[in-house]
Design a protein around this motif. Structure first.
Motif, PDB file in Angstrom:
ATOM      1  N   PRO A 260      -7.324   0.473   2.864  1.00 19.61           N
ATOM      2  CA  PRO A 260      -7.950   0.821   1.336  1.00 19.61           C
ATOM      3  C   PRO A 260      -9.325   1.736   1.201  1.00 19.61           C
ATOM      4  N   GLU A 261     -10.800   0.646   2.253  1.00 15.96           N
ATOM      5  CA  GLU A 261     -11.616   1.448   1.877  1.00 15.96           C
ATOM      6  C   GLU A 261     -12.318   2.700   1.565  1.00 15.96           C
ATOM      7  N   ILE A 443      -1.695   0.055  -1.720  1.00 15.99           N
ATOM      8  CA  ILE A 443      -2.342   0.143   0.106  1.00 15.99           C
ATOM      9  C   ILE A 443      -2.518  -1.245   0.142  1.00 15.99           C
ATOM     10  N   ALA A 444      -3.159  -2.098  -0.468  1.00 14.26           N
ATOM     11  CA  ALA A 444      -3.645  -3.257  -0.855  1.00 14.26           C
ATOM     12  C   ALA A 444      -2.789  -3.959  -0.759  1.00 14.26           C
ATOM     13  N   ALA A 445      -1.557  -3.994  -1.838  1.00 14.22           N
ATOM     14  CA  ALA A 445      -1.213  -4.992  -2.369  1.00 14.22           C
ATOM     15  C   ALA A 445      -0.104  -4.626  -1.028  1.00 14.22           C
ATOM     16  N   ALA A 446       0.525  -3.466  -0.288  1.00 18.11           N
ATOM     17  CA  ALA A 446       1.207  -3.247   0.891  1.00 18.11           C
ATOM     18  C   ALA A 446       1.250  -3.901   1.852  1.00 18.11           C
ATOM     19  N   THR A 561      14.365  -7.183   3.606  1.00 15.94           N
ATOM     20  CA  THR A 561      13.823  -6.395   2.878  1.00 15.94           C
ATOM     21  C   THR A 561      12.372  -6.523   2.813  1.00 15.94           C
ATOM     22  N   ILE A 562      11.537  -5.449   2.681  1.00 18.99           N
ATOM     23  CA  ILE A 562       9.966  -5.225   3.102  1.00 18.99           C
ATOM     24  C   ILE A 562       9.896  -4.646   1.339  1.00 18.99           C
ATOM     25  N   VAL A 575       1.118   5.333   1.318  1.00 18.89           N
ATOM     26  CA  VAL A 575       1.425   3.356   1.135  1.00 18.89           C
ATOM     27  C   VAL A 575       2.619   3.622   1.698  1.00 18.89           C
ATOM     28  N   TYR A 576       3.274   3.749   1.896  1.00 22.81           N
ATOM     29  CA  TYR A 576       4.750   2.970   3.074  1.00 22.81           C
ATOM     30  C   TYR A 576       4.197   3.128   4.638  1.00 22.81           C
TER      31      TYR A 576
END
Length: 608
Positions: A260-261, A443-446, A561-562, A575-576
């Protein structure tokens, strides 16, 4: 590839050599060694395996010399044994080497005729005996090296230490990187700025074909013709990075969580988030309207970043894109139109095949643009345009944050191409940039899926084979997911375009086969669901990576399921990539492999 360090110090250097080699562990290695000069006595210590074995050897048999060279070896010629470890030496000279000497057999045969006695299986030992043969004829060290270098065929970086010359190091490069570091009454040689960071932030990179004679007071650089030349003196930022694991078990885990950074830093370099416009850091020497074709060349994970970018360029800019792995492109003499654009992607900026492809493209008159993580690297220096990623040092051999930063740079470039060619309006650009601006948060959420993936990894670790499926931009990500799993867990895995399943791979599926399906809810989601049904009908265990809408609409039962965050479909690969990386990482941890330095692999591949 291999790591090199050389020090002309003010005190004993053995401990400094080892400390610097630790910073080069990210390159991958299977043995290590150091040599120092104490008075007229040249001595060395070598050990198979990790640096801790070398440290034990030095604790038992210390070296106190004030000049020395050190090396971490990644085997190319000969097994990873102590006798094959560097430095290689005669009574008069010791050498460490990164690269491959292609004509070592011919050289060795001739040197053996002259009486040289070899103690290893390596190509490197021919170098030390070749230089020694000139020393025995009365040549100075400088003369011996200058006479030897033209006889070496291949790509290499070399560092020499000579008996009776306590104030002299000689380095040389052809293809493989080498840098000289400036200190106060001491001088250094190293594979890169990270190796030199504990000692100095003032460095000069040798150009291809250069060799340098270093004393504690100066460094004199010669070009390939032998003429004395000046190279730029740069300030390196490597010393500002904390190259440690922080609170993570492995560098790879740390680097996954840094995304994320670092992706945000990269985004800020290429996008004006206030106006939602792409702002490239350098003025391009061409008009996108004049570009009829784009060629993208890279190796490994970087090639999959290029594959994703192919979809973006063709969709946003309506310009055809050819994608090649560099090891093929460099030899097939692909026709390139003068004035078209060739893009080269490399984390290290030193990848030998990619560099050779770049030089070919330049020879054909193409505009050359590099996407690299090391802006002072050879590929960057030889490119017409450089677009650096801002990932920071990536220590884990399996690329993670460099990959997502490459995608961010390529996405911005593709949008710029679309605007430049008039295929995207200002409103289109703003919408796409807005999607990019959301990526660090997404990305942080992922990353919050990690506990679920860690649990899943215990099941994947029981498998012998894994399939990855995807459509559109998820197809290159399927290839990357399979590569990641292979690289660090050693489980066989393959990535396929989901539509190709029934054209062969479906024969592999049974009740023991995990099938990872990367399927954000997009315009091809329903097609991917039909492929999932084919897997389910044959008993395959489906692991679905999708968003909430995809999970709701999927009509096939999955093992797991992710659920990924909701986002526009365009930039889902950035992101994935996170769950794909986490699945490989945690599976490798369960398997007990060396996650950061997987067997047989190296971080920077500077030979063919």
């Amino acid at each position: 590839m291999c790591g090199i360090i050389g020090i002309l110090g003010r005190g004993p250097v053995a401990e400094q050599l080892v400390d610097s080699l630790k910073r080069l562990e990210y390159r991958g290695y299977d043995s290590a060694g150091v040599a120092t000069l104490e008075g007229d006595h040249l001595d060395r210590r070598r050990a198979e395996g990790k640096l801790k074995n070398l440290e034990k050897r030095l604790a038992q048999q210390p070296l106190s010399g004030h000049a020395g060279i050190g090396h971490t070896r990644w085997a190319t010629h000969g097994k990873p044994t102590e006798s094959n470890a560097h430095p290689h030496a005669t009574d008069n000279v010791a050498v460490v080497h990164n690269g491959i000497i292609e004509n070592f057999r011919e050289l060795r045969a001739e040197l053996e005729k002259q009486g040289a006695r070899f103690a290893s299986e390596t190509d490197t030992e021919t170098v030390v005996h070749l230089v020694n043969s000139y020393l025995l004829k009365g040549h100075t060290p400088q003369q011996a090296v200058a006479a030897s270098l033209p006889q070496l065929k291949g790509a290499f970086a070399l560092a020499f230490l000579f008996k009776g010359h306590g104030d002299l190091l000689i380095g040389a490069r052809k293809g493989s990187p080498l840098a000289m570091g400036y200190g106060d009454g001491e001088m250094f040689l190293g594979s890169d700025a990270i190796a030199l960071a504990p000692f100095t932030d003032t460095i000069s990179y040798l150009d291809d074909g250069d060799w340098v004679e270093i004393t504690r007071g100066s460094g004199v650089i010669h070009d390939v013709s032998g003429a004395v030349v000046k190279r730029d003196v740069l300030k390196s930022g490597a010393s500002s990075f904390l190259v440690d694991k922080a609170n993570y078990r492995h560098f790879m885990a740390k680097e996954i969580h840094e995304q994320p950074e670092v992706v945000g830093h990269t985004l800020a370099r290429y996008v004006d988030m206030g106006t939602e416009r792409v702002m490239l850091p350098a003025r391009l020497p061409f008009d996108f309207n004049d570009i009829q074709r784009i060629s993208i060349t890279a190796c490994g994970t970087a090639s999959y970043a290029g594959f994703v970018a192919k979809y973006w360029f063709e969709r946003f800019a309506r310009v055809p894109v050819e994608l090649d792995v560099a090891s093929e492109f460099r030899y097939r003499e692909a026709p390139l139109r003068k004035g078209d654009l060739a893009i080269f992607i490399s984390q290290s900026g030193e990848t030998a095949d990619t560099l050779a492809a770049l030089r070919y493209a330049k020879s054909q008159g193409a505009h050359t643009l590099s996407v690299v993580n090391v802006p002072t690297s050879t590929i960057a220096r030889e490119s017409e345009i450089v677009m650096p990623t801002l990932a920071g040092p990536e220590i884990g051999v399996a690329s993670t944050k460099a990959f997502t930063c490459q995608l961010m740079v390529l996405a911005a470039l593709a949008i710029a191409a679309g605007r430049g060619r008039g295929e995207l309006s200002e409103a289109d650009e703003a919408k796409l940039v807005h999607g990019l601006v959301e990526v660090p948060r997404l990305i942080a959420a992922a990353l919050t899926t990690e506990p679920q993936i860690e649990k899943l990894a215990r099941e994947i670790a029981k498998s012998k084979d894994v399939l990855y499926l995807g459509r559109g931009t998820s197809y290159p990500l399927a290839l990357e997911g399979a590569l990641k799993l292979k690289e660090i867990s050693y489980i066989h895995a393959e990535g396929y375009a989901a539509g190709e399943l029934k054209h062969g791979p479906i024969a592999l599926i049974d009740e023991t086969m995990p099938v990872v399906v990367i399927a954000p809810y997009d315009r091809v989601f329903e097609k991917t669901v039909s492929n999932m049904q084919e897997v389910a009908a044959r008993g395959g265990n489906i692991i679905l990576m999708t968003d909430a809408k995809g999970a709701e609409e999927a009509t096939v039962e999955s093992l797991v399921t992710i659920i990924m965050p909701d986002m526009a479909a365009t930039f889902t690969p950035i992101v994935y990539a996170i769950p794909v990386q986490l699945l490989a990482y945690h599976t490798a941890v369960v398997m007990g492999t060396d996650v950061d330095q997987p067997r047989n692999l190296a971080k920077s591949v500077t030979v063919e």
